[in-house]
Scaffold this motif. Structure first.
Motif, PDB file in Angstrom:
ATOM      1  N   MET A  25      42.429  16.389  50.880  1.00  0.00           N
ATOM      2  CA  MET A  25      42.549  17.715  50.276  1.00  0.00           C
ATOM      3  C   MET A  25      43.905  17.839  49.582  1.00  0.00           C
ATOM      4  N   LEU A  26      43.851  18.107  48.313  1.00  0.00           N
ATOM      5  CA  LEU A  26      45.088  18.260  47.540  1.00  0.00           C
ATOM      6  C   LEU A  26      45.567  19.704  47.666  1.00  0.00           C
ATOM      7  N   GLU A  27      46.874  19.868  47.859  1.00  0.00           N
ATOM      8  CA  GLU A  27      47.406  21.226  47.923  1.00  0.00           C
ATOM      9  C   GLU A  27      48.091  21.600  46.611  1.00  0.00           C
ATOM     10  N   LEU A  28      47.577  22.640  45.995  1.00  0.00           N
ATOM     11  CA  LEU A  28      48.116  23.133  44.729  1.00  0.00           C
ATOM     12  C   LEU A  28      48.677  24.525  44.980  1.00  0.00           C
ATOM     13  N   CYS A  29      49.946  24.713  44.634  1.00  0.00           N
ATOM     14  CA  CYS A  29      50.597  25.978  44.971  1.00  0.00           C
ATOM     15  C   CYS A  29      51.387  26.510  43.773  1.00  0.00           C
ATOM     16  N   VAL A  30      51.076  27.723  43.387  1.00  0.00           N
ATOM     17  CA  VAL A  30      51.749  28.351  42.240  1.00  0.00           C
ATOM     18  C   VAL A  30      52.710  29.415  42.759  1.00  0.00           C
ATOM     19  N   CYS A  31      53.928  29.377  42.258  1.00  0.00           N
ATOM     20  CA  CYS A  31      54.928  30.364  42.649  1.00  0.00           C
ATOM     21  C   CYS A  31      54.629  31.710  41.993  1.00  0.00           C
ATOM     22  N   ILE A  32      54.656  32.764  42.827  1.00  0.00           N
ATOM     23  CA  ILE A  32      54.464  34.110  42.286  1.00  0.00           C
ATOM     24  C   ILE A  32      55.707  34.969  42.521  1.00  0.00           C
ATOM     25  N   GLY A  33      56.853  34.297  42.694  1.00  0.00           N
ATOM     26  CA  GLY A  33      58.113  35.028  42.796  1.00  0.00           C
ATOM     27  C   GLY A  33      58.383  35.764  41.491  1.00  0.00           C
ATOM     28  N   SER A  34      59.363  36.648  41.485  1.00  0.00           N
ATOM     29  CA  SER A  34      59.555  37.517  40.313  1.00  0.00           C
ATOM     30  C   SER A  34      59.880  36.740  39.041  1.00  0.00           C
ATOM     31  N   SER A  35      60.693  35.700  39.141  1.00  0.00           N
ATOM     32  CA  SER A  35      61.043  34.929  37.949  1.00  0.00           C
ATOM     33  C   SER A  35      59.807  34.216  37.376  1.00  0.00           C
ATOM     34  N   CYS A  36      59.038  33.598  38.236  1.00  0.00           N
ATOM     35  CA  CYS A  36      57.827  32.900  37.777  1.00  0.00           C
ATOM     36  C   CYS A  36      56.762  33.893  37.316  1.00  0.00           C
ATOM     37  N   HIS A  37      56.763  35.064  37.928  1.00  0.00           N
ATOM     38  CA  HIS A  37      55.816  36.093  37.481  1.00  0.00           C
ATOM     39  C   HIS A  37      56.092  36.437  36.013  1.00  0.00           C
ATOM     40  N   ILE A  38      57.375  36.592  35.687  1.00  0.00           N
ATOM     41  CA  ILE A  38      57.762  36.915  34.299  1.00  0.00           C
ATOM     42  C   ILE A  38      57.390  35.756  33.360  1.00  0.00           C
ATOM     43  N   LYS A  39      57.480  34.536  33.865  1.00  0.00           N
ATOM     44  CA  LYS A  39      57.164  33.359  33.030  1.00  0.00           C
ATOM     45  C   LYS A  39      55.660  33.122  32.906  1.00  0.00           C
ATOM     46  N   GLY A  40      54.851  33.916  33.595  1.00  0.00           N
ATOM     47  CA  GLY A  40      53.400  33.819  33.394  1.00  0.00           C
ATOM     48  C   GLY A  40      52.618  33.212  34.531  1.00  0.00           C
ATOM     49  N   SER A  41      53.104  33.326  35.762  1.00  0.00           N
ATOM     50  CA  SER A  41      52.361  32.709  36.869  1.00  0.00           C
ATOM     51  C   SER A  41      50.938  33.245  36.985  1.00  0.00           C
ATOM     52  N   TYR A  42      50.748  34.520  36.645  1.00  0.00           N
ATOM     53  CA  TYR A  42      49.395  35.075  36.732  1.00  0.00           C
ATOM     54  C   TYR A  42      48.438  34.311  35.807  1.00  0.00           C
ATOM     55  N   ASN A  43      48.896  34.016  34.593  1.00  0.00           N
ATOM     56  CA  ASN A  43      48.052  33.273  33.648  1.00  0.00           C
ATOM     57  C   ASN A  43      47.807  31.843  34.108  1.00  0.00           C
ATOM     58  N   VAL A  44      48.836  31.239  34.695  1.00  0.00           N
ATOM     59  CA  VAL A  44      48.669  29.869  35.211  1.00  0.00           C
ATOM     60  C   VAL A  44      47.612  29.876  36.322  1.00  0.00           C
ATOM     61  N   ILE A  45      47.687  30.859  37.204  1.00  0.00           N
ATOM     62  CA  ILE A  45      46.711  30.967  38.299  1.00  0.00           C
ATOM     63  C   ILE A  45      45.299  31.146  37.731  1.00  0.00           C
ATOM     64  N   GLN A  46      45.171  32.026  36.743  1.00  0.00           N
ATOM     65  CA  GLN A  46      43.859  32.256  36.131  1.00  0.00           C
ATOM     66  C   GLN A  46      43.295  30.966  35.545  1.00  0.00           C
TER      67      GLN A  46
END
Ligand code: FES
Length: 81
Positions: free
Chosen positions: A1-22
């Motif tokens: 099982m591969l673990e994929l983890c996206v940062c949703i901290g405030s800086s990454c949120h501004i850089k588009g983490s929501y779009n990366v997650i989508q």
């Protein structure tokens, strides 16, 4: 099982983490990878100084821009499952 983890901290949120997650969720769906990838989000991974959203693949942190999210998934994630 591969673990994929996206940062949703405030800086990454501004850089588009929501779009990366989508993008990742859509690709996991399309490729039917639910049973091969553990998809998570995290708070700040202490990579804020770098451009791009912090994304870890089995603990190795990468920087991913929203524009490159699909390419990243194909080259760095699908190849490892
Ligand atoms: S907020 Fe993502 S690395 Fe700091």
């Amino acid at each position: 099982m591969l673990e994929l983890c996206v940062c949703i901290g405030s800086s990454c949120h501004i850089k588009g983490s929501y779009n990366v997650i989508q993008t990742f969720q859509q690709l996991i769906e399309e490729e039917a990878l639910h049973d091969k990838i553990t998809f998570k989000s995290s708070f700040c991974q202490k990579q804020c100084q770098h451009p791009g959203v912090a994304v870890s693949v089995d603990g190795i942190i990468h920087q991913v821009s929203t524009e490159k999210a699909k390419e990243f998934f194909i080259t760095q994630v699908i190849t490892k499952v």
